[in-house]
Design a protein around this motif. Structure first.
Motif, PDB file in Angstrom:
ATOM      1  N   THR A   1       0.861  -1.182   0.000  1.00 55.07           N
ATOM      2  CA  THR A   1       0.000   0.000   0.000  1.00 55.07           C
ATOM      3  C   THR A   1       0.897   1.231   0.000  1.00 55.07           C
ATOM      4  N   PHE A   2       0.469   2.249  -0.721  1.00 55.13           N
ATOM      5  CA  PHE A   2       1.223   3.503  -0.763  1.00 55.13           C
ATOM      6  C   PHE A   2       0.244   4.626  -1.051  1.00 55.13           C
ATOM      7  N   THR A   3       0.657   5.840  -0.717  1.00 59.99           N
ATOM      8  CA  THR A   3      -0.194   7.017  -0.851  1.00 59.99           C
ATOM      9  C   THR A   3       0.320   7.869  -2.013  1.00 59.99           C
ATOM     10  N   VAL A   4      -0.606   8.332  -2.856  1.00 64.66           N
ATOM     11  CA  VAL A   4      -0.248   9.179  -3.995  1.00 64.66           C
ATOM     12  C   VAL A   4      -1.227  10.336  -4.087  1.00 64.66           C
ATOM     13  N   ASN A   5      -0.868  11.303  -4.904  1.00 58.09           N
ATOM     14  CA  ASN A   5      -1.746  12.431  -5.192  1.00 58.09           C
ATOM     15  C   ASN A   5      -2.856  11.956  -6.126  1.00 58.09           C
ATOM     16  N   GLY A   6      -4.084  12.401  -5.894  1.00 57.36           N
ATOM     17  CA  GLY A   6      -5.218  11.980  -6.704  1.00 57.36           C
ATOM     18  C   GLY A   6      -5.149  12.434  -8.136  1.00 57.36           C
ATOM     19  N   GLN A   7      -4.320  13.458  -8.440  1.00 55.48           N
ATOM     20  CA  GLN A   7      -4.169  13.911  -9.825  1.00 55.48           C
ATOM     21  C   GLN A   7      -3.325  12.943 -10.646  1.00 55.48           C
ATOM     22  N   ARG A   8      -2.618  12.019  -9.991  1.00 57.82           N
ATOM     23  CA  ARG A   8      -1.766  11.071 -10.710  1.00 57.82           C
ATOM     24  C   ARG A   8      -2.482   9.774 -11.068  1.00 57.82           C
ATOM     25  N   ILE A   9      -3.749   9.639 -10.745  1.00 61.87           N
ATOM     26  CA  ILE A   9      -4.452   8.401 -11.063  1.00 61.87           C
ATOM     27  C   ILE A   9      -5.652   8.695 -11.946  1.00 61.87           C
ATOM     28  N   LYS A  10      -6.074   7.657 -12.692  1.00 64.17           N
ATOM     29  CA  LYS A  10      -7.291   7.766 -13.483  1.00 64.17           C
ATOM     30  C   LYS A  10      -8.007   6.421 -13.429  1.00 64.17           C
ATOM     31  N   THR A  11      -9.297   6.443 -13.621  1.00 64.24           N
ATOM     32  CA  THR A  11     -10.085   5.222 -13.530  1.00 64.24           C
ATOM     33  C   THR A  11      -9.735   4.285 -14.671  1.00 64.24           C
ATOM     34  N   ASP A  12      -9.825   2.999 -14.384  1.00 57.19           N
ATOM     35  CA  ASP A  12      -9.563   1.980 -15.392  1.00 57.19           C
ATOM     36  C   ASP A  12     -10.905   1.486 -15.900  1.00 57.19           C
ATOM     37  N   PHE A  13     -11.139   1.640 -17.181  1.00 59.16           N
ATOM     38  CA  PHE A  13     -12.384   1.176 -17.778  1.00 59.16           C
ATOM     39  C   PHE A  13     -12.137  -0.215 -18.347  1.00 59.16           C
ATOM     40  N   GLU A  14     -12.271  -1.221 -17.487  1.00 60.71           N
ATOM     41  CA  GLU A  14     -12.052  -2.577 -17.956  1.00 60.71           C
ATOM     42  C   GLU A  14     -13.359  -3.149 -18.487  1.00 60.71           C
ATOM     43  N   GLY A  15     -13.232  -4.133 -19.329  1.00 63.64           N
ATOM     44  CA  GLY A  15     -14.417  -4.747 -19.891  1.00 63.64           C
ATOM     45  C   GLY A  15     -14.273  -4.882 -21.387  1.00 63.64           C
ATOM     46  N   ASN A  16     -15.277  -5.433 -22.001  1.00 61.87           N
ATOM     47  CA  ASN A  16     -15.254  -5.632 -23.444  1.00 61.87           C
ATOM     48  C   ASN A  16     -15.909  -4.448 -24.121  1.00 61.87           C
TER      49      ASN A  16
END
Length: 136
Positions: A107-122
């Protein structure tokens, strides 16, 4: 002749003192106006900058990708700046997010501006053909 001109100019000390006070007050007003204009400019730039920051809403348990800035030092078409698949463990104030690997190892802490949602699926992909020449 020059002595007489100097004596005439400095004869009325009170009037010259009042003129100097008025000049100092005018200079002080200019200074205050400059401070006010700088404050207005800074506020408008802050508003513009905050407007350009994207607002992202994340939830605990959501899968996200992490922006890896080290890969961008050596840009290449084949390298992706977005790495891994992480799960949000906890959300802190001021856009701080605690992430964990999919297997739950680190586990680690990051700034929320460095992540984006992953749209997994077909996703449905359609093939489009372009006819070249006359469609006769």
């Amino acid at each position: 002749m020059a002595f007489w001109a100097i004596k005439k100019l400095t004869f009325n000390m009170e009037a010259s003192g009042e003129a100097r006070k008025l000049q100092l007050l005018e200079l002080d007003e200019w200074r205050l106006q400059a401070y006010e204009n700088a404050k207005i400019y800074k506020e408008s730039m802050k508003r513009w900058h905050d407007h350009s920051i994207s607002k992202k809403a994340f939830e605990v348990g959501q899968k996200v990708l992490l922006f890896n800035s080290r890969l961008c030092l050596f840009p290449s078409k084949l390298k992706s700046c977005w790495s891994g698949l992480f799960i949000i463990k906890e959300i802190y104030p001021h856009r701080m997010v605690e992430l964990t690997h999919e297997d739950g190892a680190n586990t680690f802490t990051v700034n929320g501006q460095r992540i984006k949602t992953d749209f997994e699926g077909n996703f449905d992909r359609e093939k489009i053909s372009i006819n070249q020449g006359n469609p006769e």
